[in-house]
Design an enzyme around this catalytic site. Structure first.
Site, mmCIF file in Angstrom:
data_model
loop_
_atom_site.group_PDB
_atom_site.id
_atom_site.type_symbol
_atom_site.label_atom_id
_atom_site.label_comp_id
_atom_site.label_asym_id
_atom_site.label_seq_id
_atom_site.Cartn_x
_atom_site.Cartn_y
_atom_site.Cartn_z
ATOM 1 N N GLY A 17 0.696 -1.137 -0.143
ATOM 2 C CA GLY A 17 0.150 -0.093 -0.008
ATOM 3 C C GLY A 17 0.860 1.233 0.069
ATOM 4 N N GLY A 112 6.103 -2.825 3.300
ATOM 5 C CA GLY A 112 5.710 -3.547 4.754
ATOM 6 C C GLY A 112 6.059 -4.867 4.925
ATOM 7 N N ASP A 113 5.343 -5.490 5.758
ATOM 8 C CA ASP A 113 5.799 -6.723 5.994
ATOM 9 C C ASP A 113 5.468 -7.781 4.967
ATOM 10 O OD1 ASP A 113 3.078 -6.702 6.076
ATOM 11 O OD2 ASP A 113 2.670 -7.773 7.976
ATOM 12 N N THR A 135 5.123 1.647 6.281
ATOM 13 C CA THR A 135 3.808 1.369 6.629
ATOM 14 C C THR A 135 3.381 2.367 7.395
ATOM 15 O OG1 THR A 135 2.190 -0.147 7.494
ATOM 16 C CG2 THR A 135 4.584 -0.444 8.165
ATOM 17 N N ASP A 139 3.944 -1.397 12.017
ATOM 18 C CA ASP A 139 3.970 -2.769 12.721
ATOM 19 C C ASP A 139 5.272 -3.761 12.253
ATOM 20 O OD1 ASP A 139 3.061 -3.038 10.184
ATOM 21 O OD2 ASP A 139 1.443 -4.379 10.474
ATOM 22 N N GLY A 180 -4.663 0.228 10.295
ATOM 23 C CA GLY A 180 -3.581 -0.351 11.140
ATOM 24 C C GLY A 180 -3.360 -1.831 11.122
ATOM 25 N N ARG A 181 -4.473 -2.670 10.526
ATOM 26 C CA ARG A 181 -4.777 -3.760 10.592
ATOM 27 C C ARG A 181 -4.744 -4.506 11.840
ATOM 28 N NH1 ARG A 181 -1.022 -6.588 6.145
ATOM 29 N NH2 ARG A 181 0.785 -5.539 7.277
ATOM 30 N N GLN A 302 -5.856 8.270 5.605
ATOM 31 C CA GLN A 302 -4.968 8.378 6.494
ATOM 32 C C GLN A 302 -3.538 7.907 5.654
ATOM 33 O OE1 GLN A 302 -6.492 6.139 10.021
ATOM 34 N NE2 GLN A 302 -7.689 5.682 8.330
ATOM 35 N N ARG A 303 -3.782 7.470 4.563
ATOM 36 C CA ARG A 303 -2.329 7.033 3.670
ATOM 37 C C ARG A 303 -2.034 8.137 2.598
ATOM 38 N NH1 ARG A 303 -3.367 1.001 2.271
ATOM 39 N NH2 ARG A 303 -3.326 1.733 -0.060
HETATM 40 O O1 F6P Z 1 -1.274 -1.651 5.656
HETATM 41 C C1 F6P Z 1 -1.350 -0.484 5.499
HETATM 42 C C2 F6P Z 1 -3.072 -0.414 5.204
HETATM 43 O O2 F6P Z 1 -3.258 0.926 4.912
HETATM 44 C C3 F6P Z 1 -3.736 -1.048 6.241
HETATM 45 O O3 F6P Z 1 -3.821 -0.058 7.328
HETATM 46 C C4 F6P Z 1 -5.160 -1.371 5.620
HETATM 47 O O4 F6P Z 1 -5.728 -2.371 6.325
HETATM 48 C C5 F6P Z 1 -4.574 -1.876 4.333
HETATM 49 O O5 F6P Z 1 -3.626 -1.275 4.013
HETATM 50 C C6 F6P Z 1 -5.612 -1.523 3.307
HETATM 51 O O6 F6P Z 1 -5.048 -1.912 2.159
HETATM 52 P P1 F6P Z 1 -5.824 -1.768 0.668
HETATM 53 O O7 F6P Z 1 -5.497 -0.465 0.350
HETATM 54 O O8 F6P Z 1 -5.254 -2.823 -0.214
HETATM 55 O O9 F6P Z 1 -7.302 -1.778 0.823
#
Ligand code: F6P
Length: 380
Positions: A17, A112-113, A135, A139, A180-181, A302-303
């Site tokens: 992401g 990320g992970d 990330t 995490d 934040g998963r 948030q991203r």
């Molecule tokens: O890992 C970052 C994150 O934004 C998480 O907080 C969220 O659950 C996930 O990615 C969402 O991913 P996508 O954009 O694929 O729905």
């Protein structure tokens, strides 16, 4: 003088992401390598997807291409969180062949992970790889702060503050869901920063009656309540709220926006998609309270956006540190921050791991001691 281990050609990609600060890392890695040893830097497009195409999709990065990108959100290279070079032996073979075709001596993976797990798998196949921890979730194992987290917390904090106005005006209980998963870092820090009355985390299953009692007492005392909940949180004895089941199936590979020669993993192979726990809690809480309960999901807001100054600095330090690891010939490592010091850790240690909020963390203790409800049943 050119350092003895200077790589000639280095690939760089952003996986998973997007996250504020990705461009700052791309800039720092590129400038550091150009300035210190004149290595050629090749930007891979759309994360690992660019290495799963025939021919690979990549372009050269020079001083000009990274000029002015420090402040930009997202990634100038594009990203993908589905393309997985380890999905099959053919995908791995194509990826390795493409790295050879591009003439890369080393690869910088910013991710990320999931991306670090892939990076580790490729390192085991002999690729010289350095990872950079990205990330908003904060995490990543072995690293106390990933870039992007500070910006996400700032955005979530501002949203919580704005919600408070309506909560107060209308005597409501407002629930705000953060990303934040399975880690509650964003909810915990934004909740504390915005004076949330209750903070619910994936790491601590909440007790609904305790939460309801807390909100009811607040309503009598202060008119309103704001609850900040991490998307992976769940009630005691309940299950996490997933979105994936409600989503239509992924497009077939031939209609997918990335022109792949190798099929992307299907939706079933993609990570679980969380989201909607705020609405779930809203329905459960409403019958227990005399005030109206409403839910807001912050989601990808948030991203997005420009990284905070702190994230710009951290991302620049991480990018430069990645370049130093390349120059020193330290491969199969991920850049870290530990005890406030830059360092590095083996990708093998990071792969398949997550850094969640540990029980008894000082922020949890402080929250509890100032009367924030963490949804934990009262003893006795
Ligand atoms: O890992 C970052 C994150 O934004 C998480 O907080 C969220 O659950 C996930 O990615 C969402 O991913 P996508 O954009 O694929 O729905």
């Amino acid at each position: 003088m050119t350092p003895p281990n200077c790589p000639r050609r280095v690939g760089i990609l952003t996986g998973g992401g997007d996250c504020p600060g990705l461009n700052a890392v791309i800039r720092a890695v590129t400038q550091s390598l150009l300035h210190q040893c004149g290595a050629e830097v090749i930007g891979i497009e759309d994360g690992f997807a660019g290495l799963l195409c025939d021919p690979p999709r990549a372009r050269r990065l020079d001083w000009d291409s990274v000029s002015g990108i420090l402040l930009l959100g997202g990634t100038i290279l594009g990203s993908s969180n589905r393309a997985n070079p380890l999905a099959s032996p053919q995908a791995t073979a194509l990826t390795l062949a493409n790295v050879r075709r591009l003439g890369l001596d080393a690869l910088v993976v910013i991710g990320g992970d999931g991306s670090m797990t892939i990076a580790h798998g490729l390192a085991q196949q002999g690729l010289a790889i350095v990872g950079v921890p990205k990330t908003i979730d904060n995490d990543l194992y072995g690293c106390e702060r990933s870039f992007g987290f500070d910006t996400a917390v700032a955005t979530a904090t501002e949203a919580l503050e704005r919600i408070q106005t309506t909560a107060h005006s209308h005597r409501r209980v407002m629930i705000v869901e953060t990303m934040g998963r399975w880690a509650g870092w964003i909810a915990l820090e934004a909740g504390l920063a915005a004076a949330a009355d209750a903070i619910l985390l994936p790491e601590l299953d909440y007790d609904l009656p305790t939460l309801a009692r807390h909100c009811q007492a607040r309503l009598q005392r202060e008119r309103y309540s704001v609850i900040c909940i991490g998307e992976g949180a769940k009630a005691l004895g309940g299950a996490a709220t997933l979105q994936a089941a409600a989503m239509p199936a992924a497009q077939p590979p031939d209609q997918h926006p990335y022109p792949q020669t190798h099929p992307l993993p299907t939706e079933a192979g993609a990570p679980q998609r969380l989201g909607g726990v705020a609405h779930h809690l809203c329905h459960a809480l409403q019958p227990l309270l005399q005030a109206e309960v409403r839910a807001t999901v912050l989601g990808h807001v948030q991203r997005g956006g420009s990284p905070t100054p702190s994230d710009r600095v951290l991302a620049t330090l991480y990018g430069n540190q990645a370049a130093q690891l390349l120059l020193q010939g330290h491969f199969g490592r991920m850049v870290t921050l530990s005890g406030g010091q830059l360092g590095h850790i083996a990708l093998a240690e990071v792969a398949q791991q997550q850094r969640t909020v540990p029980p008894g963390h000082p922020l949890l203790q402080a929250a509890q001691q100032i009367g924030v409800c963490l949804g934990q049943p009262e003893p006795g």
